[in-house]
Design a protein around this motif. Structure first.
Motif, PDB file in Angstrom:
ATOM      1  N   ILE A   1      17.107 -43.425 -88.489  1.00  0.00           N
ATOM      2  CA  ILE A   1      17.684 -42.110 -88.762  1.00  0.00           C
ATOM      3  C   ILE A   1      18.235 -41.587 -87.446  1.00  0.00           C
ATOM      4  CG2 ILE A   1      17.281 -39.778 -89.626  1.00  0.00           C
ATOM      5  CD1 ILE A   1      14.821 -40.856 -91.085  1.00  0.00           C
TER       6      ILE A   1
ATOM      7  N   ARG B   1      12.266 -41.592 -99.461  1.00  0.00           N
ATOM      8  CA  ARG B   1      11.723 -40.450 -98.725  1.00  0.00           C
ATOM      9  C   ARG B   1      10.900 -39.599 -99.685  1.00  0.00           C
ATOM     10  NH1 ARG B   1      16.119 -37.352 -97.849  1.00  0.00           N
ATOM     11  NH2 ARG B   1      15.488 -35.879 -99.451  1.00  0.00           N
TER      12      ARG B   1
ATOM     13  N   ASP C   1      14.389 -33.643 -91.759  1.00  0.00           N
ATOM     14  CA  ASP C   1      14.059 -35.054 -91.997  1.00  0.00           C
ATOM     15  C   ASP C   1      12.554 -35.283 -92.018  1.00  0.00           C
ATOM     16  OD1 ASP C   1      16.831 -36.044 -89.896  1.00  0.00           O
ATOM     17  OD2 ASP C   1      16.758 -35.840 -92.083  1.00  0.00           O
TER      18      ASP C   1
ATOM     19  N   SER D   1      18.039 -36.909 -85.560  1.00  0.00           N
ATOM     20  CA  SER D   1      17.083 -36.343 -86.518  1.00  0.00           C
ATOM     21  C   SER D   1      17.119 -34.830 -86.540  1.00  0.00           C
ATOM     22  CB  SER D   1      15.671 -36.817 -86.171  1.00  0.00           C
ATOM     23  OG  SER D   1      15.559 -38.203 -86.302  1.00  0.00           O
TER      24      SER D   1
END
Lengths: 116, 110
Positions: free
Chosen positions: B76, B36, B83, B79
């Motif tokens: 994910i 990320r 995020d 969320s």
């Protein structure tokens, strides 16, 4: 940020000038990497080091050189900067290559370089 | 190119929804990794999945790997606005090099 410091964080330089970016780690990791990040290209590997004085080329190494005289420092040099080298440069480190499965990379916060 | 290719390039969802990002690659791998990146920061490692593994979990993250299809997905769940970031897959084919894709930009609306 895994004890990785990149300097400078921002730099503007003129075409044809030499530029050196520094990566300093406090993790005593053996492996260090330089990537550049450009829109649409993700991260591309420039050079990497697998020990003091041990370095090798990545996929976009032309125009770049590196040096590693100490475990903690990995320098990236642009001998004569060009506008195509305007980019964000990231240093990364990883711990172990003993097995066939890499340890993940830990990244610094990058150096934004603009060549005018 | 050996690099992983993420799909979609951009994704916008509402907070609380699930986000799924996909990665395809063209060569045999040792492992596949997801990272990320928040705006203006370096990449942060999320999950590494080895070629002999099919699924891994970490908190709200679930990664699957299908080596027969040369593809991986990152899910994910539930969320959150936090995020919001770019997500990258990266492959290791052996040795020192980890090769990254161009990333998926995820925007989670509060």
């Amino acid at each position: 940020d895994a004890g990785i410091t990149q300097s400078p964080r921002h730099k503007v330089t003129e075409t044809g000038t030499p530029v050196t970016l520094r990566c300093h780690q406090t993790e005593n990791h053996r492996y260090m990497y330089w990537y550049r990040q450009d829109p649409g290209h993700g991260l591309r590997l420039i050079h990497y080091s697998y020990g003091v004085k041990d370095t090798d080329k990545g996929e976009v190494s032309d125009g770049y050189s590196v040096s590693r005289s100490k475990t903690e420092d990995f320098l990236l040099t642009l001998e004569s900067a060009t506008s195509s080298q305007t980019s964000v440069y990231f240093c990364a480190i990883s711990e172990s290559m003993r097995s066939s499965y890499n340890s993940p990379l830990h990244f610094g916060n990058g150096t934004r370089l603009t060549v005018t | 190119s050996q690099q992983g290719e993420e799909d979609p390039q951009a994704l916008s969802i509402q907070e609380g929804e699930n986000a799924t990002m996909n990665c395809s690659y063209k060569t045999s791998i040792n492992n596949l990794q997801w990272y990320r990146q928040n705006s203006g920061r370096g990449l942060v490692h999320l999950i590494l999945i080895r070629s002999n593994e099919r699924e891994k979990h970490s908190g709200r993250l679930r990664v699957t790997l299908d080596t027969s299809k040369k593809s991986s997905s990152l899910l994910i769940t539930a969320s959150r606005a936090a995020d919001t970031a770019s997500y990258f897959c990266a492959i290791n084919t052996g040795g020192f090099k980890t090769i990254f894709g161009a990333g998926t930009r995820l925007f989670v609306k509060a």
